[in-house]
Design a protein around this motif. Structure first.
Motif, PDB file in Angstrom:
ATOM      1  N   TRP A 173     -12.589  14.288  -3.973  1.00 25.13           N
ATOM      2  CA  TRP A 173     -11.536  14.673  -4.792  1.00 25.13           C
ATOM      3  C   TRP A 173     -11.240  13.779  -5.900  1.00 25.13           C
ATOM      4  O   TRP A 173     -11.313  14.400  -7.291  1.00 25.13           O
ATOM      5  N   HIS A 174     -11.420  12.652  -5.988  1.00 25.95           N
ATOM      6  CA  HIS A 174     -11.277  11.499  -6.793  1.00 25.95           C
ATOM      7  C   HIS A 174     -12.343  11.865  -7.823  1.00 25.95           C
ATOM      8  O   HIS A 174     -12.277  11.701  -9.030  1.00 25.95           O
ATOM      9  N   ILE A 191      -5.122  19.291  -9.980  1.00 28.05           N
ATOM     10  CA  ILE A 191      -5.991  19.300  -8.539  1.00 28.05           C
ATOM     11  C   ILE A 191      -5.475  18.126  -7.681  1.00 28.05           C
ATOM     12  O   ILE A 191      -5.546  17.017  -8.297  1.00 28.05           O
ATOM     13  N   PHE A 192      -4.881  18.452  -6.559  1.00 34.55           N
ATOM     14  CA  PHE A 192      -4.156  17.649  -5.713  1.00 34.55           C
ATOM     15  C   PHE A 192      -4.786  17.700  -4.384  1.00 34.55           C
ATOM     16  O   PHE A 192      -5.337  18.635  -3.946  1.00 34.55           O
ATOM     17  N   TYR A 193      -4.625  16.716  -3.874  1.00 33.95           N
ATOM     18  CA  TYR A 193      -5.223  16.527  -2.468  1.00 33.95           C
ATOM     19  C   TYR A 193      -4.171  15.919  -1.284  1.00 33.95           C
ATOM     20  O   TYR A 193      -3.432  15.004  -1.753  1.00 33.95           O
ATOM     21  N   ILE A 232      -9.939   3.346  -4.262  1.00 36.52           N
ATOM     22  CA  ILE A 232      -9.574   4.748  -3.983  1.00 36.52           C
ATOM     23  C   ILE A 232      -8.818   4.924  -2.612  1.00 36.52           C
ATOM     24  O   ILE A 232      -7.736   5.475  -2.742  1.00 36.52           O
ATOM     25  N   HIS A 233      -9.593   4.509  -1.815  1.00 34.85           N
ATOM     26  CA  HIS A 233      -9.052   4.833  -0.320  1.00 34.85           C
ATOM     27  C   HIS A 233      -7.633   4.108  -0.255  1.00 34.85           C
ATOM     28  O   HIS A 233      -6.872   4.344   0.870  1.00 34.85           O
ATOM     29  N   GLN A 234      -7.767   2.896  -0.639  1.00 43.60           N
ATOM     30  CA  GLN A 234      -6.649   1.984  -0.427  1.00 43.60           C
ATOM     31  C   GLN A 234      -5.383   2.608  -1.201  1.00 43.60           C
ATOM     32  O   GLN A 234      -4.173   2.691  -0.431  1.00 43.60           O
ATOM     33  N   ALA A 235      -5.595   3.549  -2.224  1.00 45.32           N
ATOM     34  CA  ALA A 235      -4.614   4.352  -2.913  1.00 45.32           C
ATOM     35  C   ALA A 235      -3.807   5.405  -2.054  1.00 45.32           C
ATOM     36  O   ALA A 235      -2.635   5.649  -2.053  1.00 45.32           O
ATOM     37  N   PHE A 236      -4.676   5.875  -1.340  1.00 47.76           N
ATOM     38  CA  PHE A 236      -4.300   6.925  -0.449  1.00 47.76           C
ATOM     39  C   PHE A 236      -3.753   6.545   0.845  1.00 47.76           C
ATOM     40  O   PHE A 236      -2.963   6.992   1.394  1.00 47.76           O
TER      41      PHE A 236
END
Lengths: 96, 679
Positions: free
Chosen positions: B140-141, B153-155, B602-606
């Protein structure tokens, strides 16, 4: 410190920089070598309490600027709608 | 009314013929059972037949004048402003890059229409496996970076998977429903062109009484022989059937769960699905939500339309028979659940109750057919092995009942059944000739060959599906457990898998036909159209799964569809994006999430920052296990906990890069090194 261990540290830090998207110019190679040298010096001073690899990896953020990753808006702010729903645009009358 | 007259009238005549074909003319309980089953099955086939005939007539008359598209000129629709619309993609363990490349194709198509400001895309995931959803987040990123689509576009991944797909959509609505007036639901394999999306929104704006507008998706991207057969059948026959169906149902059509637009306000107010309160199968969340949502929308006074005129709507077929049957297993249970709603839910429109019955019969008809075959075998055995019974059970007359044989009537009945089954396919050829579309199916001669090939394959598959669906219906009624899994869209079937899957069917068929042979030669011959395909079911299912065979036929321009001759820009984009992207990373998504600095950020942001001390202690223990032995040291649920914590992911990243060369993460880093060097 053995020559093989030095090679491993160099490879590790170099790979980290490549994986971070850093463009390894000549100047950055020299900076990397300097970082390794400084890590070895620091490890010697501390009597081997911390490994050269750990010291070198800790030094990376201070010596190299990693390309920033922009924080993207993952999803919009919540807009609770299960109760008292009103559409965003002008409401259409409910047709019976 | 006319439809009912035709179906029931024809069925009554056929039933009468059967009555006189049977030796005791319905004088025994066995024969009464046969007639009952035959009437149900014949009526079921007759509905399909007359729908196709009606569709042909309407197409010959220039289309359905009551359809939504016919009510407005192009100029009127062009002048209609758009409204904020969400395009939602509920996913569960789908091939990640492939699915998001489909989203990219739709996005670019909407952009080409200049309509991006009115649409927002939501990828709403229910994936449980950490490797899958970590890959989803990364993909997605990458997608929004490439398209500069932040804010478009969102996830969202749902941490608690309640009520399957309908629960996923409900969660989306609870969070963001009020941001939009409409939502378009896509499946992972769905594609809808920008032009069609815009047209759908405009129609909804023009027709405020419409709650749901359903397109008629065409199957595309078929590569295996099985998928190409399904694709051809869908594309070639469905104009007739969908036109007929749309004209019959009008504003009481069904919702098929995807490739449709829904009016959000009434959907949220009226279409919430409660759990069923009944026993066994009829207890718990509703699995096939779409028909129920349409029924509730109809009950609230809104219309549901099927609009075959809305083209450029696509989906994909399961690549093998096994995959289709796995999907049918879910759908059978979901459709049978509707029996409870059909019988007990108040206020539903009659048409929607009939839609439920239609869905139930889609699978129950197989069990009825199987029962019919069993009773026929019993009848044949009785006639052959037992002496003639002049006063059979059920016969109440004083005079003996003489069994009579009318083979010519039996033949007539069989022929009429075959006509019902196969004439629509030839009507579709006639329709194609009249509308001059044969060229887009490879030309008249190739089209006829394609239809013949499709008939042969459908005859081979029908008994296999009959047996499988019968099993699904029985296990559903007995309420055996079912796992909701993503569909396989890509793999061929091995000979071993084919044999294992079809061995029971082969044994049953062989035994039955051997028994038929021992009874009577005529009965044996009668059994062959069902028994032979079952005996050949393993090689059939394996051969049909072969991509090489499907592509060879494509090369010979057989089973061709218009989209393969002249693909739309949407299809070309989707194909191009999916061909370019091949993810063959040596590391798993979790390993990449830990090691690759960019992905880790990126995954830390999620992820979330869990502060509860007990939780922190628990997470620290898990982190330490992962550091020493890798992610396989944790259970699936534990891995999810780790991947959802910001501090743990950051810490894992820092510590993994300092791990010795001979440790778990040291070895992973060596693999990463080989990957980087190879590039």
């Amino acid at each position: 410190m053995t020559e093989m261990a030095f090679q491993d540290v160099f490879n590790r830090v170099y790979l980290y920089l490549i994986a971070s998207g850093t463009d390894m110019t000549g100047e950055r190679f020299r900076a990397l070598l300097q970082l390794i040298d400084d890590a070895i010096t620091k490890a010697s001073r501390e009597g081997g309490a911390v490994s050269v690899l750990e010291i070198a990896m800790d030094m990376v953020p201070g010596r190299f600027t990693v390309p920033p990753e922009k924080n993207m808006e993952v999803h919009p702010p919540l807009k609770r709608g299960s109760i008292g729903y009103r559409p965003v645009s002008n409401a259409q009358p409910v047709v019976k | 009314m006319l439809m009912a007259l035709l179906v029931f009238g024809q069925t009554a005549v056929a039933g009468y013929y059967l009555l006189w074909v049977l030796p005791y003319h319905g004088g025994t309980l066995l024969e009464l059972g046969l007639i009952f089953l035959f009437v149900l099955l014949y009526a079921w086939i007759a509905v399909g037949f007359w729908t196709a005939v009606w569709g042909l007539l309407i197409r010959l008359m220039g289309g359905d004048r009551y359809s939504l598209l016919k009510r407005h000129t192009s100029a009127e629709l062009e002048a209609t402003p758009l409204a904020r619309t969400a395009i939602i993609l509920p996913i569960y363990h789908e091939p990640v890059r492939w699915t998001l490349n489909g989203v990219k194709a739709v996005y670019k198509d909407v952009e080409a229409q200049g309509a991006l400001d009115h649409f927002q895309f939501y990828i709403i995931s229910d994936s449980r496996n950490a490797d899958v959803w970590l890959e989803e987040q990364a993909a997605w990123h990458d997608l929004i970076t490439e398209l500069n689509a932040e804010g478009r576009i969102f996830y969202r991944r749902r941490p608690v998977n309640l009520n399957f797909k309908s629960g996923n959509v409900a969660d989306f609505l609870r969070r963001w429903g009020r941001r939009h007036k409409y939502m378009v639901v896509l499946d992972a394999d769905s594609l809808l062109s920008g032009r069609t999306l815009v047209q759908m929104v405009r129609l909804m704006e023009r027709e405020p009484q419409v709650g749901i507008l359903q397109t008629n998706p065409s199957i595309i991207n078929g590569q295996s022989l099985f998928a190409r057969i399904q694709q051809f059948a869908n594309r070639f026959y469905s104009p007739l059937f969908s036109t007929g169906l749309a004209a019959i149902q009008m504003g009481d059509a069904a919702f098929w769960g995807h490739n449709a637009i829904l009016r959000i306000e009434p959907f949220m107010k009226h279409c919430g699905l409660r759990k069923l309160p009944g026993p066994g199968l009829f207890n718990g969340p509703i699995m096939s939500h779409d028909f129920v949502e349409a029924a509730y929308m109809g009950r609230a006074g809104y219309e549901i339309w099927l609009e075959p005129g809305l083209g450029e709507s696509y989906e994909e077929s399961p690549p093998t028979l096994s995959d289709e049957l796995a999907r049918d297993n879910r759908w059978a249970k979901g459709n049978l659940q509707h029996l409870w709603i059909m019988l007990t839910e108040p206020g539903l429109r009659f048409a929607h109750r009939m839609a439920f019955l239609n869905g139930i019969m889609a699978y129950s008809a197989s069990l009825l057919w199987l029962a019919f075959l069993i009773l026929t075998t019993a009848e044949a055995a009785q006639m052959t092995l037992s002496p003639i019974d002049y006063f059979p059970e059920g016969h109440q007359g004083l005079f003996p009942l003489w069994p009579e044989w009318r083979p010519e009537w039996a033949l007539g009945l069989a022929v009429s059944t075959l006509v019902l089954l196969f004439l629509p396919k030839f009507l579709a050829i006639l329709d194609s000739v009249i509308h001059r579309t044969t060229r887009s199916f490879g030309g008249f001669f190739r089209l006829v060959c394609s239809v013949m090939l499709e008939i042969v394959v459908s005859v081979l598959l029908a008994p296999i599906r009959m047996l499988a669906h019968s099993r699904f219906v029985v296990t559903a009624l007995l309420n055996l457990s079912l796992k909701w899994a993503g569909q396989n869209r890509t793999e061929e079937m091995s000979w071993r898998d084919g044999l294992v899957a079809q061995l029971p069917a082969m044994i049953i068929a062989s035994s039955w036909t051997a028994f038929a042979w021992s009874l009577d030669t005529l009965f044996f011959i009668w059994s062959l159209p069902v028994a032979l395909p079952l005996i050949l079911s393993a090689p059939t299912s394996v051969i049909l799964s072969r991509r090489a065979l499907g592509l060879w036929l494509l090369d010979k321009q057989l089973l061709l569809i218009p989209e393969e001759i002249q693909p739309s820009p949407l299809l070309e984009r989707a194909r191009e994006y999916r061909l370019l992207e091949e993810d063959n990373h040596r590391l798993t998504p979790f390993q990449q999430a830990v090691l690759i600095p960019r992905l880790n950020r990126i995954h830390q942001a999620f992820a979330r920052d869990h502060k509860n001390p007990a939780r922190r202690r628990h997470l620290t223990k898990l982190k330490n296990r992962v550091l020493v032995d890798g992610p396989d040291a944790l259970s699936s649920a534990e891995l999810v906990q780790v991947a959802r914590d910001k501090n743990v992911m950051q810490n894992l990243h820092n510590r993994a890069w300092k791990a010795p060369a001979d440790s778990y993460w040291g070895k992973c880093i060596q693999q990463l090194n080989r990957q980087v060097v190879a590039k």
